[in-house]
Design an enzyme around this catalytic site. Structure first.
Site, PDB file in Angstrom:
ATOM      1  N   ASP A  91       1.026  -0.921   0.046  1.00 57.24           N
ATOM      2  CA  ASP A  91       0.120   0.005   0.067  1.00 57.24           C
ATOM      3  C   ASP A  91       0.912   1.030   0.058  1.00 57.24           C
ATOM      4  OD1 ASP A  91      -2.315   1.635   0.397  1.00 57.24           O
ATOM      5  OD2 ASP A  91      -1.820   1.684   2.428  1.00 57.24           O
ATOM      6  N   ASP A 151      -0.030   5.209   0.946  1.00 55.38           N
ATOM      7  CA  ASP A 151      -0.404   5.907   2.071  1.00 55.38           C
ATOM      8  C   ASP A 151      -0.123   5.081   3.473  1.00 55.38           C
ATOM      9  OD1 ASP A 151      -0.842   8.420   0.649  1.00 55.38           O
ATOM     10  OD2 ASP A 151      -2.530   7.369  -0.140  1.00 55.38           O
TER      11      ASP A 151
END
Length: 225
Positions: A14, A16
């Site tokens: 991922d 953020d």
């Protein structure tokens, strides 16, 4: 560090909260909108926003704080705020070293992010040398369904040419963990300080870490040197 993770051949990050320290910037960008209409604290619902698409995030904020604006109006203002702030974004501790280690060991790695292609441009602007190491970056723009649907993870695996069951996901959002698990991948959670650890376990995380700093890949099922 003990791990119950089975051997893996590739990594899906991922972005953020795993690669980029964007949360403080989101708090400013979104909090400035909320504060115009009352004393609401955006951090009180951060755990609900993590890993969601921009549209879903906007609906949650508007509904929770009863903001007198449409999703489109909210997103337009949020995007302006984020585009101003994102050139300041920094890498989170440990991620640069981890990516370097993966490269040295010829372990494929990719990004699966709920950000749009447009917002990704702002986020990588000051970090282009780092992001250029990723040959596979899948955004919310590239799939029909966002997290917690498995689509974005399956697309990343497809582009790496690695079966999903051989991929390990690093995520900071329970929604992302659920998406990775639904894709047939095992997931390591990077705990967000605004999110209870139980939510990661309930979502199916195989392991919960506080940071990537000092992480030896072989302790989470990836090939050793």
């Amino acid at each position: 560090m003990a791990s119950k993770i089975f051997p893996k051949r590739a990594v899906v990050f991922d972005m953020d909260g795993v690669i980029l320290d964007t949360e403080p910037l989101y708090i400013v960008a979104e909090g400035s909108i909320v504060s115009r209409y009352g004393p609401g604290d955006i951090t009180s619902i951060t755990h609900r926003l993590l890993g969601t698409t921009a549209q879903d995030s906007a609906r949650i904020v508007i509904d929770h704080f009863q903001l007198p604006m449409t999703v489109e109006e909210y997103l337009e203002e949020r995007t302006r705020n984020l585009e101003e702030l994102m050139p300041k974004v920094k890498l989170l501790p440990g991620v640069e070293e981890l990516v370097q280690t993966l490269r040295k060991r010829n372990i494929p790695f990719s990004i699966a992010t709920s950000s749009s292609k447009e917002l990704l441009k702002s986020k990588r602007q000051s970090l282009e040398p780092f992001f250029s190491q990723f040959s596979v970056i899948v955004t919310a723009t590239d799939v029909k369904r966002g997290k917690p649907a498995p689509d974005i993870f399956l697309r990343a695996a497809e582009l790496m040419d690695i079966p999903p069951e051989h991929c390990l996901v690093f995520e900071d959002a329970p929604a992302g963990i659920r998406g990775g698990v639904a894709a047939g991948m095992e997931c390591v959670a990077l705990r967000n300080p605004h999110t209870d650890a139980e939510l990661y376990s309930e979502a199916g995380a195989a392991l919960i870490l506080e940071t990537l700093e000092g992480l030896e890949p072989s302790t989470v099922g990836l090939p050793a040197e």
